[in-house]
Design a protein around this motif. Structure first.
Motif, mmCIF file in Angstrom:
data_model
loop_
_atom_site.group_PDB
_atom_site.id
_atom_site.type_symbol
_atom_site.label_atom_id
_atom_site.label_comp_id
_atom_site.label_asym_id
_atom_site.label_seq_id
_atom_site.Cartn_x
_atom_site.Cartn_y
_atom_site.Cartn_z
ATOM 1 N N TYR A 1 0.828 -1.198 0.000
ATOM 2 C CA TYR A 1 0.000 0.000 0.000
ATOM 3 C C TYR A 1 0.871 1.260 0.000
ATOM 4 O O TYR A 1 0.691 2.158 -0.833
ATOM 5 N N TYR B 1 -5.759 7.952 4.775
ATOM 6 C CA TYR B 1 -5.498 6.521 4.849
ATOM 7 C C TYR B 1 -6.758 5.686 4.982
ATOM 8 O O TYR B 1 -6.955 4.718 4.232
ATOM 9 N N GLU B 2 -7.611 5.989 5.921
ATOM 10 C CA GLU B 2 -8.740 5.108 6.222
ATOM 11 C C GLU B 2 -9.633 4.885 5.003
ATOM 12 O O GLU B 2 -9.945 3.747 4.637
ATOM 13 N N GLU B 3 -10.022 5.977 4.325
ATOM 14 C CA GLU B 3 -10.894 5.849 3.159
ATOM 15 C C GLU B 3 -10.160 5.230 1.974
ATOM 16 O O GLU B 3 -10.689 4.367 1.274
ATOM 17 N N HIS B 4 -8.924 5.660 1.758
ATOM 18 C CA HIS B 4 -8.170 5.155 0.601
ATOM 19 C C HIS B 4 -7.814 3.687 0.761
ATOM 20 O O HIS B 4 -7.889 2.909 -0.202
ATOM 21 N N HIS B 5 -7.430 3.267 1.936
ATOM 22 C CA HIS B 5 -7.069 1.873 2.163
ATOM 23 C C HIS B 5 -8.275 0.956 2.030
ATOM 24 O O HIS B 5 -8.160 -0.194 1.598
ATOM 25 N N ARG B 6 -9.451 1.464 2.364
ATOM 26 C CA ARG B 6 -10.661 0.644 2.334
ATOM 27 C C ARG B 6 -11.263 0.571 0.936
ATOM 28 O O ARG B 6 -11.693 -0.503 0.500
ATOM 29 N N THR B 7 -11.290 1.672 0.210
ATOM 30 C CA THR B 7 -11.967 1.715 -1.086
ATOM 31 C C THR B 7 -11.033 1.982 -2.262
ATOM 32 O O THR B 7 -11.490 1.962 -3.412
ATOM 33 N N ASN B 8 -9.758 2.246 -2.005
ATOM 34 C CA ASN B 8 -8.781 2.593 -3.047
ATOM 35 C C ASN B 8 -9.140 3.910 -3.745
ATOM 36 O O ASN B 8 -8.762 4.145 -4.884
ATOM 37 N N CYS C 1 -9.402 8.296 -3.156
ATOM 38 C CA CYS C 1 -9.070 9.448 -2.326
ATOM 39 C C CYS C 1 -9.467 10.706 -3.067
ATOM 40 O O CYS C 1 -9.705 10.679 -4.282
ATOM 41 N N LYS D 1 -10.404 5.229 -8.957
ATOM 42 C CA LYS D 1 -9.554 4.411 -8.102
ATOM 43 C C LYS D 1 -8.093 4.609 -8.483
ATOM 44 O O LYS D 1 -7.737 4.549 -9.659
ATOM 45 N N HIS E 1 -3.560 3.719 14.064
ATOM 46 C CA HIS E 1 -2.667 3.793 12.906
ATOM 47 C C HIS E 1 -1.832 5.060 12.953
ATOM 48 O O HIS E 1 -2.357 6.170 13.100
#
Length: 1029
Positions: free
Chosen positions: A715, A869-876, A878, A884, A960
């Motif tokens: 990631y 991080y939280e949104e991007h890591h979960r749904t790819n 930002c 994506k 995190h």
């Protein structure tokens, strides 16, 4: 299914069937003398029974061996009784039984649907609509498209010879240029079509990859998508299958059948590895495009769920331009059909032959001879279809040798060339216009076809061809009698044939252009600085309703004589290379006698080499056996001594020795084997691999993941991109970098020919040695010449354009969180003057300043990561991208060095990469009053860094947190802890040594005294003291 006989108008059918029904039980019981006598006397009756039995036998045998397709009826509503009655009245009386049993339902809706691709397109379009312009990803952010540059496509060809596929791609490219695409052409070989592309304003590059076919010589990331044409461009897939080009959208257009035919022999010949290699290549393509619906079936073994059909090609019209028709005496009617095989095909041919029977109404004796011939084209040569056609013609009382069956394999072109009238006899509703009808129309032959949907779309009745109702074949008889008069084609039919030839010249061009436009719209995902292409309907009709014949009129004679032969030759070469020797090429070629002699000579040489090596080994072992190896105590002491000197004395490779003493080392971050050809290999440069898998062999490149475990996480390796190399180098930099200055250069700058030349390198080294500009940032890739910035926008405008309009917002929020302030709503000012800025991570700094920049960057990245991080890591997803995107942070961080250098009051100097001429940008005296020096000075950043280090050392933060993973955690308390740890280790070592000495003394004290040693007197010497003689 009913028997074939019931489908033919035979006399007294019911009476014959009744007799057979009465005779069947009679044959099962014992016959009396009277009945046997009766049968012997009625010889004619027995012959009739035998004839019927043989006929039924052939019909049943024919049905057993017929190939078939599963026919799906997509109609859910059952027909009404009234409609059924109307259909019954249309049919001949002897065919009603077939309708009732379901046999008359000819091929219905056999469709090839790319289900996986369509589902993927639907999912992507649904997700992209949720992040369209103006949609709020958070309560404060919106994304927008700026459209500063056109979407770029790369077209890759095996050669530039004039052929139908070149014409098709030229036509499609003209339309794509019209709706806003920018196109560049690459080819492995040159050809006459080079001038056509240049005439269109498209740049053409000939790739020199014959000697190094697997090397990547183009930065394909400059393009939003790539279209590869033909199997012969296979060598380029070695590049597309490597990082960083693996995720690039790739369309592979395949027009040849050669691999599908040849691959059938791979399993039988044991070449499964070659088959697997081809499958990997097919799976790499985002979409594999075919021009008809038969090719996906032929290539089904390679299907990875990415097959797609865009029907249409000028191939048939192209071939017809160079044909000469043979002279003949007979008139030929050809009955052709679908390229697919299905069970109802025999019935269709029976119906057509029945409809053509009135042409032979004058036939009344065996001496009758007709110049009119009927050829039924269909089936396979190995099947029993010829017997079935002959039986049908005999039962329809055709003259002998008038009706003939010819298999499809290898005979289509010859039959069509010799035909005077072509009748399409398939009632199967196909997804595109039948290719065989295009062949016939291109040859100027009048055609007669059923009124199927895709045929009516392109054929005007009695204008470019003749149409008859699908379920009323009797109309065919009327049409044929109009077309053929006195065994000749009527003048009207000949004119219709010529009109059809003119119509087929541009047939399917519109469908092809729209198909490619829709496909590209679905698979290409554009970044925010790229303009969306216009709708294909805006293309002028002149460009989208016909093929570009006017550009190829002078090149028709330059076309290859046999494209299929060239394709087979290419496949054979691939097989030969795969087997490492051309003599082993799939056992299809003839083995040369010289190869056998060469193998014997090679075998003898191999034996001699092995014998020589064995003799040398024996001599070496014999020599070692005579050597003195010492005792185990000596071996132990030598090992301990080598272990103690391990950290003090280490071997250095040639590159490290050359770098020692030079003032500058430039590091080149890279990811994957696809970048190797763009990296330098001399002492001024050193590579840093962001992944273990793609590192160069035999080079002293740095492994980023071993220096910083953060990059074992894919990631952050993708999100940070090349910026992560700064963290890897700065972590414990004293162990790696001992030069006064440090630099970085992107491999993409080399690909764009913007890397430092030897002249510029020498100029930069001289400036560093003489301290010409002091503590300065030198860069050599300019923002105002970046392809993403064709309008030469200012710093913040450019940053917004490549980050979906949220660059300013991201910097503002990140700096507020980083400095723990709430009421700052302004950005660090970046002047909009005639000067420029650095892009693509290509710059040099003093090593001490570099560490200061990394200290600032670690805190900046930490604050940015906390937001995204939280949104991007979960749904790819930002808010810095429209779709994506796994490289979310990289475009924002690309410009960070400019903000830091400007506001930390460092000089910024541009170095021309070609000439080495230097020009200072944003002169320091003009910056006064605009710099945020107090925010970027070293003492402020150092205090913030120590605060974070203390917090990380205390383990107070939960959740995190990326900052401790981006480098060293150092503050005064950690230094004290390290000092205390070393003191404890030192005391423990002293204690262990003391305990060891005590144990040795205790062992010596317990040992018994053997006695005092007295030296004996010499034999011939003088005696002294109290000795007596």
């Amino acid at each position: 299914m009913g028997s074939l006989e019931s489908g033919i108008p035979a006399t007294k059918r019911d009476t014959t069937a009744a007799r057979w029904g009465r005779q069947h039980p009679f044959l099962q019981r014992n016959r009396s003398r009277l009945s046997r006598f009766f049968l012997l006397k009625k010889l004619n009756y027995i012959q009739l029974i035998c004839t019927a039995a043989v006929f039924f036998f052939f019909v049943v045998l024919f049905q057993m061996f017929l190939p078939g397709l599963v026919i799906n009826d997509t109609k859910s509503d059952k027909p009404t009784k009234k409609k059924e009655e109307e259909e019954r009245l249309r049919l001949p009386p002897d065919l009603i039984v077939f309708k009732e049993s379901g046999v008359f339902d000819f091929g219905e809706d056999v469709r090839l649907e790319p289900t996986k691709l369509l589902m993927k397109f639907h999912t992507d379009n649904t997700q992209s609509s949720s992040t369209s312009d103006g949609y709020n990803l958070t309560s404060l952010t919106t994304t927008q498209r700026f459209g500063f540059r056109k979407p770029k496509l790369a077209l890759v060809f095996a050669d530039l010879l004039a052929d139908p596929e070149q014409m098709k791609m030229v036509t499609v490219s003209n339309a794509l240029l019209e709706i806003g695409y920018a196109i560049e052409v690459y080819s492995l070989e040159d050809g006459p079509v080079h001038g056509v592309w240049q005439q269109m304003g498209v740049s053409v590059t000939i790739l020199e990859t014959k000697h190094h076919p697997s090397s990547c010589v183009i930065d394909w990331l400059n393009y939003d998508g790539v279209i590869v044409n033909s199997l012969e461009a296979r060598s380029l897939f070695t590049c597309f299958m490597q990082e960083p080009f693996k995720s690039l959208p790739l369309v592979w257009v395949i027009n040849e059948r050669t691999l599908a035919v040849r691959s059938r022999q791979y399993n039988s010949t044991g070449h499964t590895e070659l088959l697997t290699d081809w499958k990997k290549i097919f799976s790499r393509a985002s979409v594999v495009v075919f021009h008809d619906y038969l090719l996906p079936i032929l290539y089904s073994e390679f299907d990875a769920g990415n097959f797609y059909v865009i029907p249409g090609s000028p191939e048939e019209a192209w071939k017809a331009k160079t044909l000469d028709f043979p002279q003949k005496d007979d008139m030929v009617i050809s009955i052709v059909g679908s390229q697919f095989l299905y069970k109802g095909q025999w019935l269709e041919h029976a119906l057509l032959l029945e409809a053509l029977r009135p042409l032979f109404s004058g036939y009344n004796s065996e001496s009758y001879y007709s110049h009119l011939k009927i050829i039924v084209l269909g089936g396979e040569s190995a099947s029993n279809y010829s017997v079935a056609i002959e039986t049908i013609s005999q039962n329809l009382t055709y003259p002998k040798d008038v009706v003939k069956h010819v298999s499809v394999a290898g005979n289509v072109d010859k039959i069509l060339e010799s035909s005077d009238l072509v009748i399409y006899g398939s009632f199967l509703e196909e997804q595109s216009f039948p290719e065989i009808l295009m062949k016939a129309m291109a040859l100027g032959k009048p055609i007669v076809a059923p009124d199927l949907l895709n045929i009516k779309k392109h054929v005007n009745d009695r204008v470019t061809g003749y149409l008859f109702p699908k379920k009323n074949p009797k109309v065919l008889s009327q049409i044929v009698l109009e077309v053929i008069r006195e065994e000749k084609i009527s003048p009207l039919a000949q004119n219709i044939g010529l009109m059809g030839k003119a119509a087929v010249k541009d047939m399917m061009a519109l469908e092809t252009i729209e198909g490619y436009a829709v496909l590209l719209e679905n698979i290409l995902k554009f970044s925010s600085e790229v303009a969306s292409p216009k709708d294909v309907q805006t293309v002028p009709p002149k460009l989208r309703e016909g093929w570009s014949w006017h550009l190829f009129e002078t090149l028709m004679d330059a076309s290859p004589n046999n494209r299929t032969a060239r394709s087979y030759e290419f496949i054979a070469n691939v097989e030969g290379h795969w087997n490492h020797t051309s003599g082993e090429a799939m056992k299809f070629g003839v083995v040369n006698d010289d190869s056998f002699v060469y193998e014997i000579w090679e075998g003898e040489r191999y034996v001699q080499v092995i014998s020589s090596k064995k003799r040398q080994e024996d001599e070496e072992l014999k020599g070692r056996a005579l050597q003195y190896h010492g005792t185990w105590e000596d071996v132990y002491k030598n090992a301990k001594r080598a272990d103690r000197s391990k950290n003090d004395l280490h071997e250095r490779d040639e590159g490290e020795l050359l770098r020692t003493g030079q003032p500058l080392c430039i590091y080149e971050p890279y990811f994957g084997e696809g970048t190797w050809s763009f990296l330098h290999e001399y002492s001024l440069y050193r590579g840093i691999g962001m992944s273990v898998k793609g590192r160069r062999t035999g080079m002293d490149d740095i492994d980023a993941s071993s220096r910083l475990p953060l990059f074992n996480n894919p990631y952050y390796r993708d999100a940070l991109g090349d910026f992560g190399a700064f963290f890897a180098i700065a972590n414990k930099i004293d162990r790696l970098h001992r030069n006064a200055w440090i630099g970085f250069q992107s491999w993409r700058a080399t690909a764009r020919k913007e890397s430092l030349s030897r002249i510029a390198e020498n100029a930069l080294l001289n400036a560093i040695k003489t301290r010409k500009h002091g503590d300065a940032l030198y860069f050599w890739v300019r923002m105002d010449k970046d392809p993403r910035n064709p309008l030469q926008k200012s710093f913040w405008s450019f940053c917004d354009s490549i980050n979906a309009g949220n660059c300013r917002f991201a910097y503002n929020e990140t700096l507020k969180k980083m400095y723990s302030v709430k009421n700052v709503d302004s950005l660090p000012p970046m002047p909009e003057d005639a000067d420029t800025w650095s892009v693509m991570h290509s710059w040099a700094l003093p090593t001490r300043s570099f560490l200061e920049f990394v200290m600032f960057s670690r805190m900046f990245v930490d604050s940015l990561d906390a937001q995204v991080y939280e949104e991007h890591h979960r749904t790819n997803r930002c808010y810095l991208s429209l779709s994506k995107d796994k490289h979310c942070y990289s475009r924002l961080l690309e410009l960070l060095v400019n903000v830091w250098a400007y506001h930390s009051a460092r000089r910024i100097v541009y170095v021309d990469p070609a000439t080495g001429i230097m020009q200072e940008q944003h002169i320091q005296k003009n910056r006064r009053g605009q710099m945020w020096v107090q925010w970027f000075e070293y003492t402020t950043l150092k205090t913030m860094d120590e605060d974070l280090a203390e917090e990380a050392d205390s383990d107070r933060r939960v959740g995190h947190w990326i900052w401790p993973w981006t480098g060293e955690v150092v503050w005064q308390g950690s230094l004290e802890k390290e000092r205390q740890r070393k003191n404890v280790e030192k005391e423990e070592k002293k204690k262990r040594s003391k305990d060891k000495l005590n144990r040795m003394r205790n062992r010596n004290s317990r040992q018994k005294v053997i006695g005092k040693y007295v030296k004996p007197p010499p034999e011939n010497g003088t005696i002294t003291g109290n000795a007596t003689l």
